[in-house]
Write a protein that holds these residues in place. Structure first.
Motif, short mmCIF file in Angstrom:
data_model
loop_
_atom_site.label_atom_id
_atom_site.label_comp_id
_atom_site.label_asym_id
_atom_site.label_seq_id
_atom_site.Cartn_x
_atom_site.Cartn_y
_atom_site.Cartn_z
N ARG A 172 0.83 -1.21 0.00
CA ARG A 172 0.00 0.00 0.00
C ARG A 172 0.86 1.26 0.00
N LEU A 173 1.91 1.25 0.83
CA LEU A 173 2.79 2.42 0.90
C LEU A 173 3.56 2.63 -0.40
N THR A 174 3.89 1.54 -1.08
CA THR A 174 4.60 1.64 -2.35
C THR A 174 3.67 2.16 -3.44
N GLN A 175 2.44 1.68 -3.46
CA GLN A 175 1.47 2.11 -4.48
C GLN A 175 1.18 3.62 -4.38
N SER A 176 1.22 4.15 -3.17
CA SER A 176 0.98 5.59 -3.00
C SER A 176 2.26 6.41 -3.16
N SER A 177 3.36 5.74 -3.51
CA SER A 177 4.69 6.35 -3.73
C SER A 177 5.33 6.87 -2.45
N LEU A 178 4.72 6.63 -1.30
CA LEU A 178 5.28 7.12 -0.03
C LEU A 178 6.57 6.41 0.33
N LEU A 179 6.56 5.08 0.28
CA LEU A 179 7.72 4.31 0.73
C LEU A 179 8.97 4.58 -0.11
N PRO A 180 8.89 4.60 -1.45
CA PRO A 180 10.12 4.87 -2.23
C PRO A 180 10.74 6.23 -1.91
N PHE A 181 9.91 7.28 -1.82
CA PHE A 181 10.47 8.61 -1.54
C PHE A 181 10.96 8.72 -0.10
N TYR A 182 10.30 8.03 0.82
CA TYR A 182 10.76 8.02 2.21
C TYR A 182 12.16 7.40 2.29
N ILE A 183 12.34 6.28 1.61
CA ILE A 183 13.65 5.61 1.63
C ILE A 183 14.71 6.50 0.99
N LEU A 184 14.36 7.17 -0.11
CA LEU A 184 15.31 8.07 -0.78
C LEU A 184 15.75 9.20 0.15
N VAL A 185 14.78 9.85 0.78
CA VAL A 185 15.08 10.96 1.69
C VAL A 185 15.90 10.47 2.88
N LEU A 186 15.53 9.32 3.41
CA LEU A 186 16.23 8.78 4.57
C LEU A 186 17.68 8.46 4.24
N ILE A 187 17.93 7.87 3.08
CA ILE A 187 19.29 7.52 2.68
C ILE A 187 20.15 8.78 2.52
N ILE A 188 19.60 9.80 1.86
CA ILE A 188 20.37 11.04 1.66
C ILE A 188 20.71 11.69 3.00
N CYS A 189 19.73 11.74 3.90
CA CYS A 189 19.97 12.35 5.22
C CYS A 189 20.98 11.55 6.02
N LEU A 190 20.90 10.22 5.97
CA LEU A 190 21.84 9.38 6.71
C LEU A 190 23.26 9.54 6.18
N LEU A 191 23.40 9.55 4.86
CA LEU A 191 24.73 9.73 4.27
C LEU A 191 25.30 11.10 4.62
N SER A 192 24.44 12.12 4.60
CA SER A 192 24.91 13.46 4.96
C SER A 192 25.31 13.53 6.43
N MET A 193 24.54 12.87 7.30
CA MET A 193 24.90 12.82 8.72
C MET A 193 26.24 12.10 8.92
N THR A 194 26.43 11.01 8.18
CA THR A 194 27.69 10.27 8.27
C THR A 194 28.86 11.14 7.83
N GLN A 195 28.64 11.90 6.77
CA GLN A 195 29.67 12.82 6.28
C GLN A 195 30.03 13.85 7.34
N VAL A 196 29.02 14.37 8.03
CA VAL A 196 29.26 15.36 9.08
C VAL A 196 30.05 14.75 10.24
N ILE A 197 29.73 13.53 10.59
CA ILE A 197 30.44 12.85 11.68
C ILE A 197 31.91 12.68 11.34
N PHE A 198 32.20 12.26 10.09
CA PHE A 198 33.60 12.08 9.69
C PHE A 198 34.34 13.41 9.65
N ARG A 199 33.64 14.47 9.25
CA ARG A 199 34.27 15.79 9.25
C ARG A 199 34.65 16.20 10.67
N ARG A 200 33.78 15.90 11.61
CA ARG A 200 34.07 16.25 13.00
C ARG A 200 35.22 15.41 13.55
#
Length: 587
Positions: free
Chosen positions: A279-307
């Motif tokens: 149901r979540l995939t049919q409404s396009s919610l799940l794919p975009f949620y995963i995309l946003v989550l991955i970008i935010c997680l990678l950016s957070m990881t990048q910030v941690i390594f910078r620190r």
């Protein structure tokens, strides 16, 4: 029983003079649905605050409504405590999001703090499980404090709100011990104590490293120690079954207990089905949620390594920087949604907290130029200016999503709104009518908790149990009453019923002849396991029982059943028996 919502609703009903214009039930329904409007509005505001555009709020609302089967239970169970409480939690999350933002002016910060305080306390008063939800939020804030140390002071101000709400709730809930022994109080209390110790050292020195290790040790052990101390000195019974349930759920223990196994069989406490993700995939919610989550997680990881490499963070992050993972409110929301999502994978009931979060986070991401800029910085596009492309994507992508959702789901929503459904259960209606007309006013009815709740609401007659699963004594009472579907003698059942002063017994044919799809989850199967009439370790081999199943035997009307019970009413679904007055039992 967390009846403060009903108490406040009744005061409003009388104070506003609505008793002269509208029936109580419609006033009650109106308040609950009004709160759902506040719920959606809070999600709208949260997404807007995170992305900086109202378009994200609109997309959040659209996804919430389209996926309402997985975002709310309001359609088929209006009086649930969560329907009263979660709107306030959404307001608290919106206020917390604004409070964590950088460069917030004094008046806005004060407003967010006051709104957060009021909504946290109201949320705690409306739902008996609210302190567990706030515990997950406190863990998210703890991890935010670790990853973004400059916001530690704000995090500890939120902790103060938790402590104040817990103790005020303890007093106004008639000294509810469950709040004192809650993991929330132990965690927050321990963290406040650690802060008071002022364990600091010069950065980079050996002493500072030792202090960090010691702090980590205290954070891991002190909350557990405080919780054990509180449980030792505070007498408590409430919510003990929650801990036992979690032990069995995570495979740490095995039990034959009827209540625990019955809870494990409930659909809301099992892993979500494939239909949920479909149901979540049919409404396009799940794919975009995963995309946003991955970008935010990678950016957070990048910030941690910078620190870790000794690079300091900017006080103000601009769009051109493309560092979505440096924003404290984003870090908090990512951590919180990961925790909620992990738990929702184990218990489907938690999807009603997690899925609205998904709607808000996915909508924020696709509408945020900063998130697209973060992605484009990694891709290093040279043909188009990244800022311009990020702005175009933040407008074009949500517009395309909105149009596709409108085309596919709007006609369905209009069709559903035009459908008028009517309650049809003639057997239950006949039973309620018989009780009102034939049963004595002082009669006490015994039966399944769900049916007893219906009788209490529809007739006002006294009952022996209620469908309330947050109290150990009521759970034990429910298990005893359920014995009418077990292989026990008429004398045993009679003693149980008279101990609760029951005058009438109602046997439901749907439970007695239940043909459940899940093996071992029928009420009678669970009772047989708990009573030792089935040996699970030997392949569900039946052991000897000299008594037949009571709900079957009592219908035949032979001795000794007729000595204890007299049938006074029946239809296709229900059999009502009067509990006879018996002077003595034969040994």
């Amino acid at each position: 029983m967390s009846l403060y919502p009903e108490l406040i609703a009744s005061v409003l009903y009388q104070a506003t003079g609505s008793n002269e214009m509208i029936e109580p039930v419609y006033f009650y329904i109106g308040i609950v649905f009004g709160l759902q409007g506040i719920y959606v509005t809070a999600l709208f505001v949260t997404s807007w605050l995170m992305s900086g555009t109202w378009l994200a709020g609109m997309l959040t609302v659209a996804w919430f409504l389209i996926n309402r089967v997985d975002t709310t239970r309001i359609e088929y169970s209006i009086p649930l405590r969560e329907n009263w409480a979660l709107p306030y939690f959404a307001c608290q999350v919106a206020a917390l999001t604004g409070y964590l933002k950088r460069n917030l002016n004094t008046y806005a910060e004060r407003f967010c703090y006051l709104l957060m305080s009021a909504s946290t306390y109201t949320f705690m008063m409306a739902w008996e499980y609210s302190h567990y939800v706030l515990f997950l939020q406190a863990v998210s804030l703890l991890l935010l404090d670790v990853l973004s140390e400059e916001h530690g002071d704000k995090v500890y101000e939120v902790y103060k709100i938790y402590i104040f709400s817990l103790f005020l709730g303890y007093l106004l809930q008639f000294e509810n011990p469950a709040l004192l022994v809650s993991p929330l109080l132990s965690l927050v209390g321990a963290l406040m104590l650690i802060k008071c110790l002022q364990l600091n050292g010069k950065k980079g020195t050996f002493v500072a490293k030792v202090i960090k290790v010691f702090k980590f040790y205290l954070v891991c052990t002190l909350p557990l120690t405080l919780n054990l101390i509180m449980k030792t000195f505070v007498p408590h019974k409430e919510n003990e079954h929650v801990l036992k349930f979690l032990e069995v759920k995570f495979g740490l223990n095995v039990t034959k207990n009827f209540t625990l196994n019955w809870l494990l069989c409930q659909e809301s406490l099992q892993a979500p089905s494939q239909d949920f993700f479909l149901r979540l995939t049919q409404s396009s919610l799940l794919p975009f949620y995963i995309l946003v989550l991955i970008i935010c997680l990678l950016s957070m990881t990048q910030v941690i390594f910078r620190r870790m490499n000794g690079k300091s963070q900017k006080e103000t992050v601009t769009l051109e920087d493309g560092r979505i993972g440096e924003r404290p409110e984003i870090i908090y929301h990512v951590i919180h949604t990961l925790i909620l999502g992990s738990l929702a994978m184990l218990m489907e009931g938690l999807k009603f907290i997690w899925t609205p979060y998904m709607c808000m986070l996915a909508a924020f991401g696709v509408c945020s130029p900063e998130l697209w800029m973060t992605l484009l910085k990694w891709l290093r596009l040279r043909t188009v200016h990244p800022i311009l492309l990020a702005l175009i994507l933040s407008m074009a992508v949500p517009t395309i999503i909105g149009l596709s959702l409108w085309k596919e789901f709007f006609p369905r929503l209009i069709t559903e709104l035009t459908e008028l459904q009517e309650f049809y259960d003639p057997d239950t209606v006949e039973l309620m009518t018989w009780i009102k007309r034939q049963a004595p006013v002082a009669a006490v009815f015994a039966g399944s908790p769900q049916l007893m709740g219906v009788i209490k609401l529809c007739t006002g007659w006294m009952v022996t149990s209620l469908p309330l699963y947050s109290d150990d004594d009521l759970l034990r009472r429910n298990e005893n009453i359920y014995q009418i579907y077990s292989k026990r003698s008429a004398e045993d059942i009679y003693k149980i019923l008279t101990s609760y002063k029951a005058n009438y017994l109602i046997v439901e044919d749907a439970i007695c002849n239940e043909m459940g799809t899940t093996r071992g989850c029928r009420v009678k199967d669970l009772l047989d396991v708990a009573n030792g009439h089935v040996v699970c370790e030997e392949g569900d081999k039946l052991t000897y029982s000299k008594y037949g199943r009571f709900c079957h035997e009592v219908k035949i009307n032979y001795s000794p059943y007729v000595n204890y019970f007299t049938r006074v009413y029946w239809n296709r679904s229900y059999f009502v028996y009067k509990v006879n007055t018996v002077i003595s039992f034969q040994s």
